[in-house]
Design a protein around this motif. Structure first.
Motif, PDB file in Angstrom:
ATOM      1  N   GLN A 126       6.209  13.462  -0.165  1.00 29.51           N
ATOM      2  CA  GLN A 126       6.585  12.084   0.098  1.00 29.51           C
ATOM      3  C   GLN A 126       5.397  11.131   0.034  1.00 29.51           C
ATOM      4  OE1 GLN A 126       8.570  11.886   3.922  1.00 29.51           O
ATOM      5  NE2 GLN A 126      10.578  12.020   2.965  1.00 29.51           N
ATOM      6  N   LEU A 127       5.664   9.941  -0.469  1.00 30.54           N
ATOM      7  CA  LEU A 127       4.704   8.842  -0.459  1.00 30.54           C
ATOM      8  C   LEU A 127       5.276   7.749   0.434  1.00 30.54           C
ATOM      9  CD1 LEU A 127       2.045   7.747  -1.836  1.00 30.54           C
ATOM     10  CD2 LEU A 127       3.564   6.528  -3.410  1.00 30.54           C
ATOM     11  N   GLN A 128       4.476   7.227   1.358  1.00 26.46           N
ATOM     12  CA  GLN A 128       4.976   6.188   2.262  1.00 26.46           C
ATOM     13  C   GLN A 128       4.463   4.821   1.854  1.00 26.46           C
ATOM     14  OE1 GLN A 128       4.554   6.989   6.435  1.00 26.46           O
ATOM     15  NE2 GLN A 128       5.595   5.117   7.042  1.00 26.46           N
ATOM     16  N   LEU A 129       5.370   3.874   1.755  1.00 26.82           N
ATOM     17  CA  LEU A 129       5.048   2.491   1.410  1.00 26.82           C
ATOM     18  C   LEU A 129       4.670   1.732   2.678  1.00 26.82           C
ATOM     19  CD1 LEU A 129       7.081   0.220  -0.979  1.00 26.82           C
ATOM     20  CD2 LEU A 129       6.451  -0.616   1.270  1.00 26.82           C
ATOM     21  N   PHE A 130       3.574   0.989   2.614  1.00 31.55           N
ATOM     22  CA  PHE A 130       3.086   0.216   3.752  1.00 31.55           C
ATOM     23  C   PHE A 130       2.810  -1.232   3.353  1.00 31.55           C
ATOM     24  CE2 PHE A 130       1.723   4.474   5.149  1.00 31.55           C
ATOM     25  CZ  PHE A 130       2.073   4.456   6.489  1.00 31.55           C
ATOM     26  N   GLY A 136       0.827  -1.198   0.000  1.00 29.07           N
ATOM     27  CA  GLY A 136       0.000   0.000   0.000  1.00 29.07           C
ATOM     28  C   GLY A 136       0.861   1.247   0.000  1.00 29.07           C
ATOM     29  N   ALA A 137       0.260   2.384  -0.289  1.00 34.19           N
ATOM     30  CA  ALA A 137       0.995   3.647  -0.309  1.00 34.19           C
ATOM     31  C   ALA A 137       0.059   4.780   0.072  1.00 34.19           C
ATOM     32  CB  ALA A 137       1.584   3.898  -1.696  1.00 34.19           C
ATOM     33  N   LEU A 138       0.534   5.639   0.987  1.00 32.43           N
ATOM     34  CA  LEU A 138      -0.217   6.795   1.444  1.00 32.43           C
ATOM     35  C   LEU A 138       0.683   8.028   1.418  1.00 32.43           C
ATOM     36  CD1 LEU A 138      -2.043   5.374   4.600  1.00 32.43           C
ATOM     37  CD2 LEU A 138      -3.134   6.082   2.455  1.00 32.43           C
ATOM     38  N   PRO A 139       0.132   9.184   1.107  1.00 31.94           N
ATOM     39  CA  PRO A 139       0.943  10.404   1.175  1.00 31.94           C
ATOM     40  C   PRO A 139       1.307  10.737   2.614  1.00 31.94           C
ATOM     41  CG  PRO A 139      -1.360  10.935   0.742  1.00 31.94           C
ATOM     42  CD  PRO A 139      -1.247   9.442   0.651  1.00 31.94           C
ATOM     43  N   VAL A 140       2.513  11.237   2.815  1.00 34.86           N
ATOM     44  CA  VAL A 140       2.957  11.643   4.152  1.00 34.86           C
ATOM     45  C   VAL A 140       2.372  13.009   4.464  1.00 34.86           C
ATOM     46  CG1 VAL A 140       4.937  12.167   5.613  1.00 34.86           C
ATOM     47  CG2 VAL A 140       5.077  10.305   3.934  1.00 34.86           C
ATOM     48  N   GLN A 141       1.594  13.072   5.538  1.00 34.17           N
ATOM     49  CA  GLN A 141       0.941  14.326   5.928  1.00 34.17           C
ATOM     50  C   GLN A 141       1.803  15.038   6.973  1.00 34.17           C
ATOM     51  OE1 GLN A 141      -1.668  15.282   4.303  1.00 34.17           O
ATOM     52  NE2 GLN A 141      -2.190  13.352   3.297  1.00 34.17           N
ATOM     53  N   ASP A 142       2.742  15.830   6.493  1.00 32.92           N
ATOM     54  CA  ASP A 142       3.632  16.568   7.388  1.00 32.92           C
ATOM     55  C   ASP A 142       3.921  17.931   6.758  1.00 32.92           C
ATOM     56  OD1 ASP A 142       5.597  17.605   9.001  1.00 32.92           O
ATOM     57  OD2 ASP A 142       6.798  15.777   9.083  1.00 32.92           O
ATOM     58  N   PRO A 143       3.336  19.006   7.305  1.00 33.92           N
ATOM     59  CA  PRO A 143       3.506  20.333   6.703  1.00 33.92           C
ATOM     60  C   PRO A 143       4.930  20.872   6.766  1.00 33.92           C
ATOM     61  CG  PRO A 143       2.370  20.487   8.818  1.00 33.92           C
ATOM     62  CD  PRO A 143       2.444  19.029   8.465  1.00 33.92           C
ATOM     63  N   SER A 203       8.251  13.343  -4.785  1.00 31.54           N
ATOM     64  CA  SER A 203       9.705  13.489  -4.842  1.00 31.54           C
ATOM     65  C   SER A 203      10.428  12.317  -4.188  1.00 31.54           C
ATOM     66  CB  SER A 203      10.141  14.788  -4.140  1.00 31.54           C
ATOM     67  OG  SER A 203       9.542  15.907  -4.749  1.00 31.54           O
ATOM     68  N   GLU A 204       9.756  11.676  -3.222  1.00 30.82           N
ATOM     69  CA  GLU A 204      10.398  10.594  -2.482  1.00 30.82           C
ATOM     70  C   GLU A 204       9.373   9.511  -2.126  1.00 30.82           C
ATOM     71  OE1 GLU A 204      13.828  13.112  -0.020  1.00 30.82           O
ATOM     72  OE2 GLU A 204      11.977  12.507   0.990  1.00 30.82           O
ATOM     73  N   VAL A 205       9.868   8.290  -2.054  1.00 28.91           N
ATOM     74  CA  VAL A 205       9.108   7.184  -1.466  1.00 28.91           C
ATOM     75  C   VAL A 205       9.846   6.792  -0.199  1.00 28.91           C
ATOM     76  CG1 VAL A 205       8.297   4.812  -1.717  1.00 28.91           C
ATOM     77  CG2 VAL A 205       8.305   6.337  -3.705  1.00 28.91           C
ATOM     78  N   MET A 206       9.153   6.765   0.926  1.00 31.67           N
ATOM     79  CA  MET A 206       9.789   6.389   2.176  1.00 31.67           C
ATOM     80  C   MET A 206       9.055   5.219   2.815  1.00 31.67           C
ATOM     81  SD  MET A 206       7.621   7.364   4.846  1.00 31.67           S
ATOM     82  CE  MET A 206       8.667   7.742   6.229  1.00 31.67           C
ATOM     83  N   LEU A 207       9.740   4.537   3.705  1.00 30.25           N
ATOM     84  CA  LEU A 207       9.144   3.398   4.397  1.00 30.25           C
ATOM     85  C   LEU A 207       9.888   3.149   5.694  1.00 30.25           C
ATOM     86  CD1 LEU A 207      11.109   0.581   4.087  1.00 30.25           C
ATOM     87  CD2 LEU A 207      10.524   1.048   1.702  1.00 30.25           C
ATOM     88  N   ASP A 208       9.262   2.396   6.580  1.00 27.31           N
ATOM     89  CA  ASP A 208       9.883   1.984   7.832  1.00 27.31           C
ATOM     90  C   ASP A 208       9.916   0.471   7.886  1.00 27.31           C
ATOM     91  OD1 ASP A 208      10.252   4.588   8.938  1.00 27.31           O
ATOM     92  OD2 ASP A 208       8.111   4.650   9.425  1.00 27.31           O
TER      93      ASP A 208
END
Length: 243
Positions: free
Chosen positions: A136-140, A123-130, A171-176
């Protein structure tokens, strides 16, 4: 050749997706347990408790039972962060996958299907951080069924997210992930993700020395299609692998 079709999530997939997600998380408990056994505090605790009981009671049986009890407690401690994460996810984004991932144009949830069975998810959700400068899009929830691993399916799912992010102007895909998920770390770094920092996602994780690793994939600005919200599919060579 085993063929996989990556498509957008549908409500009929819910039971299979949740089972795959839960099973995938629980698979990491043995690795977390072994990791905990190597921690300095554990190396002191394991012999320390039985020796103290032996000193005061003189009973080898009591010392042996204490050793077994400590191992049981440590096993439960190692499993708690994973079970906690599953429970939190099932109460948040995974409670209603359609609502969480498919209502907006900047997010999506995909499944990989083989012979009518769901064998992979991401899954992928936009990172909500002003405060973020980058979009950023976060991979889940990247998960692949055990019997379908080692065939390139996980890479195909990650590429699907990257393709989607590029098409939507991220601009970026991030994940944890975590330090004990060595195969995942190797996969992501091999695909160009870079480690940004480590932290603890929950106090229970800190207690067992289970740190979370954040990785980021930088995307050049470009135009292109996207798998979610259209009928476009990725190159079948990406999702076709030898048995």
């Amino acid at each position: 050749m085993a063929s996989y079709h990556i498509r957008k999530y549908q409500e009929r997939d819910r039971k299979s997706v949740l089972a795959l997600f839960s099973q995938g998380m629980e698979e990491h408990i043995p690795s977390a347990f072994r990791h905990l056994l190597r921690q300095p505090q554990t190396l002191l605790l394991l012999p320390g408790v039985p020796l103290v009981l032996l000193f005061f009671s003189g009973s080898w049986l009591l010392a042996l039972l204490a050793s077994l009890a400590v191992l049981v407690v440590l096993r439960l401690a190692a499993s708690y962060p994973w079970k906690k994460y599953v429970a939190l996810s099932l109460q948040s984004d995974m409670a209603d996958i359609t609502k969480s991932y498919l209502r907006g144009s900047g997010s999506c949830f995909w499944v990989a299907e083989s012979e009518g069975q769901v064998v992979g998810t991401v899954g992928a959700l936009p990172v909500q951080d002003p405060t973020l400068r980058e979009k950023q899009l976060q991979l889940f929830h990247l998960s692949v069924a055990l019997e379908h691993r080692g065939q390139g399916l996980a890479k195909a799912l990650v590429r699907t997210v990257i393709q989607f992010a590029r098409a939507r102007g991220y601009s970026e895909v991030m994940l944890d992930t975590t330090t004990v998920q060595t195969a995942a770390l190797s996969l992501y770094q091999g695909m160009g993700f870079e480690i940004k920092h480590q932290c603890y996602f929950h106090v229970s994780a800190r207690l067992v020395g289970l740190s979370s690793v954040r990785l980021v994939y930088r995307l050049p600005s470009s135009q292109g299609g996207g798998l979610c919200g259209s009928q476009e599919s990725i190159d079948p060579a990406v999702v076709t692998s030898p048995p």
